[in-house]
Design a protein around this motif. Structure first.
Motif, PDB file in Angstrom:
ATOM      1  N   GLY A  35       0.809  -1.217   0.000  1.00 19.37           N
ATOM      2  CA  GLY A  35       0.000   0.000   0.000  1.00 19.37           C
ATOM      3  C   GLY A  35       0.840   1.263   0.000  1.00 19.37           C
ATOM      4  N   LYS A  36       1.893   1.277   0.811  1.00 18.19           N
ATOM      5  CA  LYS A  36       2.765   2.460   0.856  1.00 18.19           C
ATOM      6  C   LYS A  36       3.497   2.647  -0.466  1.00 18.19           C
ATOM      7  N   ARG A  37       3.970   1.544  -1.035  1.00 21.40           N
ATOM      8  CA  ARG A  37       4.655   1.636  -2.331  1.00 21.40           C
ATOM      9  C   ARG A  37       3.684   2.071  -3.413  1.00 21.40           C
ATOM     10  N   SER A  38       2.447   1.607  -3.335  1.00 24.24           N
ATOM     11  CA  SER A  38       1.425   1.996  -4.305  1.00 24.24           C
ATOM     12  C   SER A  38       1.186   3.504  -4.262  1.00 24.24           C
ATOM     13  N   ASN A  39       1.149   4.073  -3.074  1.00 26.73           N
ATOM     14  CA  ASN A  39       0.983   5.530  -2.944  1.00 26.73           C
ATOM     15  C   ASN A  39       2.154   6.278  -3.562  1.00 26.73           C
ATOM     16  N   GLN A  40       3.366   5.752  -3.390  1.00 30.94           N
ATOM     17  CA  GLN A  40       4.548   6.381  -3.983  1.00 30.94           C
ATOM     18  C   GLN A  40       4.481   6.331  -5.510  1.00 30.94           C
ATOM     19  N   ILE A  41       4.080   5.187  -6.047  1.00 26.99           N
ATOM     20  CA  ILE A  41       3.976   5.037  -7.500  1.00 26.99           C
ATOM     21  C   ILE A  41       2.897   5.961  -8.052  1.00 26.99           C
ATOM     22  N   ALA A  42       1.749   6.030  -7.367  1.00 28.37           N
ATOM     23  CA  ALA A  42       0.656   6.899  -7.819  1.00 28.37           C
ATOM     24  C   ALA A  42       1.098   8.363  -7.847  1.00 28.37           C
ATOM     25  N   ALA A  43       1.842   8.785  -6.842  1.00 31.54           N
ATOM     26  CA  ALA A  43       2.327  10.168  -6.807  1.00 31.54           C
ATOM     27  C   ALA A  43       3.301  10.427  -7.953  1.00 31.54           C
ATOM     28  N   GLN A  44       4.154   9.453  -8.248  1.00 32.59           N
ATOM     29  CA  GLN A  44       5.114   9.605  -9.339  1.00 32.59           C
ATOM     30  C   GLN A  44       4.398   9.665 -10.689  1.00 32.59           C
ATOM     31  N   ILE A  45       3.417   8.816 -10.894  1.00 38.91           N
ATOM     32  CA  ILE A  45       2.662   8.820 -12.154  1.00 38.91           C
ATOM     33  C   ILE A  45       1.919  10.139 -12.316  1.00 38.91           C
ATOM     34  N   LYS A  46       1.311  10.614 -11.239  1.00 41.07           N
ATOM     35  CA  LYS A  46       0.571  11.877 -11.296  1.00 41.07           C
ATOM     36  C   LYS A  46       1.498  13.045 -11.613  1.00 41.07           C
ATOM     37  N   GLN A  47       2.670  13.029 -11.015  1.00 41.86           N
ATOM     38  CA  GLN A  47       3.641  14.088 -11.272  1.00 41.86           C
ATOM     39  C   GLN A  47       4.088  14.065 -12.741  1.00 41.86           C
ATOM     40  N   ASP A  48       4.364  12.880 -13.273  1.00 44.85           N
ATOM     41  CA  ASP A  48       4.771  12.759 -14.675  1.00 44.85           C
ATOM     42  C   ASP A  48       3.667  13.226 -15.617  1.00 44.85           C
ATOM     43  N   LEU A  49       2.442  12.814 -15.334  1.00 41.09           N
ATOM     44  CA  LEU A  49       1.310  13.200 -16.178  1.00 41.09           C
ATOM     45  C   LEU A  49       1.090  14.708 -16.138  1.00 41.09           C
ATOM     46  N   ASN A  50       1.127  15.286 -14.959  1.00 40.50           N
ATOM     47  CA  ASN A  50       0.933  16.737 -14.841  1.00 40.50           C
ATOM     48  C   ASN A  50       2.025  17.510 -15.565  1.00 40.50           C
ATOM     49  N   LYS A  51       3.253  16.993 -15.504  1.00 38.78           N
ATOM     50  CA  LYS A  51       4.364  17.654 -16.186  1.00 38.78           C
ATOM     51  C   LYS A  51       4.160  17.622 -17.706  1.00 38.78           C
ATOM     52  N   LYS A  52       3.702  16.491 -18.226  1.00 32.72           N
ATOM     53  CA  LYS A  52       3.469  16.392 -19.669  1.00 32.72           C
ATOM     54  C   LYS A  52       2.269  17.221 -20.110  1.00 32.72           C
ATOM     55  N   GLU A  80      -4.099   6.211 -18.907  1.00 28.24           N
ATOM     56  CA  GLU A  80      -5.268   5.459 -18.472  1.00 28.24           C
ATOM     57  C   GLU A  80      -5.078   3.961 -18.686  1.00 28.24           C
ATOM     58  N   LYS A  81      -4.303   3.580 -19.703  1.00 27.30           N
ATOM     59  CA  LYS A  81      -4.097   2.171 -20.019  1.00 27.30           C
ATOM     60  C   LYS A  81      -2.995   1.527 -19.179  1.00 27.30           C
ATOM     61  N   LEU A  82      -2.220   2.319 -18.461  1.00 29.54           N
ATOM     62  CA  LEU A  82      -1.168   1.757 -17.613  1.00 29.54           C
ATOM     63  C   LEU A  82      -1.801   0.931 -16.490  1.00 29.54           C
ATOM     64  N   PRO A  83      -1.067  -0.066 -15.989  1.00 30.83           N
ATOM     65  CA  PRO A  83      -1.582  -0.806 -14.828  1.00 30.83           C
ATOM     66  C   PRO A  83      -1.757   0.125 -13.636  1.00 30.83           C
ATOM     67  N   LYS A  84      -2.700  -0.198 -12.791  1.00 27.73           N
ATOM     68  CA  LYS A  84      -2.959   0.615 -11.606  1.00 27.73           C
ATOM     69  C   LYS A  84      -1.764   0.542 -10.658  1.00 27.73           C
ATOM     70  N   PRO A  85      -1.538   1.585  -9.866  1.00 24.45           N
ATOM     71  CA  PRO A  85      -0.390   1.597  -8.958  1.00 24.45           C
ATOM     72  C   PRO A  85      -0.361   0.404  -7.992  1.00 24.45           C
ATOM     73  N   THR A  86      -1.519  -0.061  -7.564  1.00 20.99           N
ATOM     74  CA  THR A  86      -1.565  -1.213  -6.662  1.00 20.99           C
ATOM     75  C   THR A  86      -1.031  -2.461  -7.346  1.00 20.99           C
ATOM     76  N   LEU A  87      -1.377  -2.648  -8.617  1.00 20.49           N
ATOM     77  CA  LEU A  87      -0.880  -3.799  -9.359  1.00 20.49           C
ATOM     78  C   LEU A  87       0.618  -3.695  -9.600  1.00 20.49           C
ATOM     79  N   LEU A  88       1.099  -2.494  -9.875  1.00 19.09           N
ATOM     80  CA  LEU A  88       2.538  -2.286 -10.047  1.00 19.09           C
ATOM     81  C   LEU A  88       3.294  -2.572  -8.747  1.00 19.09           C
ATOM     82  N   ALA A  89       2.762  -2.086  -7.630  1.00 19.91           N
ATOM     83  CA  ALA A  89       3.421  -2.297  -6.332  1.00 19.91           C
ATOM     84  C   ALA A  89       3.420  -3.775  -5.953  1.00 19.91           C
ATOM     85  N   THR A  90       2.338  -4.465  -6.219  1.00 18.66           N
ATOM     86  CA  THR A  90       2.271  -5.897  -5.920  1.00 18.66           C
ATOM     87  C   THR A  90       3.282  -6.672  -6.757  1.00 18.66           C
TER      88      THR A  90
END
Length: 110
Positions: A35-52, A80-90
């Protein structure tokens, strides 16, 4: 981790909980780590998307000039097609690519 090149599934898959708790000895601890890693991944994805998407930002105050940018739509669809952060963290956790430590264990060793 480069989430764009991950082998994580894009759909939810059933996992054997015994496989998840083998590394920590406790399923709840494993889920907390994921769960903690999933939150980190979600924040990173959001930051990348916002930057683009910031490259396409329009700073006009006129609502009449709102238009759709094809490149912006393609970028959004890609994310939107990327795997969800929870799946990536798992997937990271299963492949032993997640670093974690237990502070209470560190105190006992001293």
């Amino acid at each position: 981790m480069d989430y764009k090149k991950s082998k994580a599934p894009t759909n939810t898959t059933t996992r054997n909980i015994m496989d998840l708790c083998d590394k920590t000895g406790n399923i709840y601890e494993s889920v907390a780590i994921i769960g903690k890693r999933s939150n980190q991944i979600a924040a990173q994805i959001k930051q990348d998307l916002n930057k683009k998407l910031a490259e396409f930002a329009s700073y006009n105050d006129s609502l009449e000039e709102v238009f759709e940018n094809r490149e912006q739509i393609e970028i959004s669809r890609y994310y939107e097609k990327l795997p969800k952060p929870t799946l990536l963290a798992t997937q990271e956790f299963i492949e032993d690519n997640t670093y974690y430590r237990d502070p209470s264990q560190d105190k006992n060793e001293e």
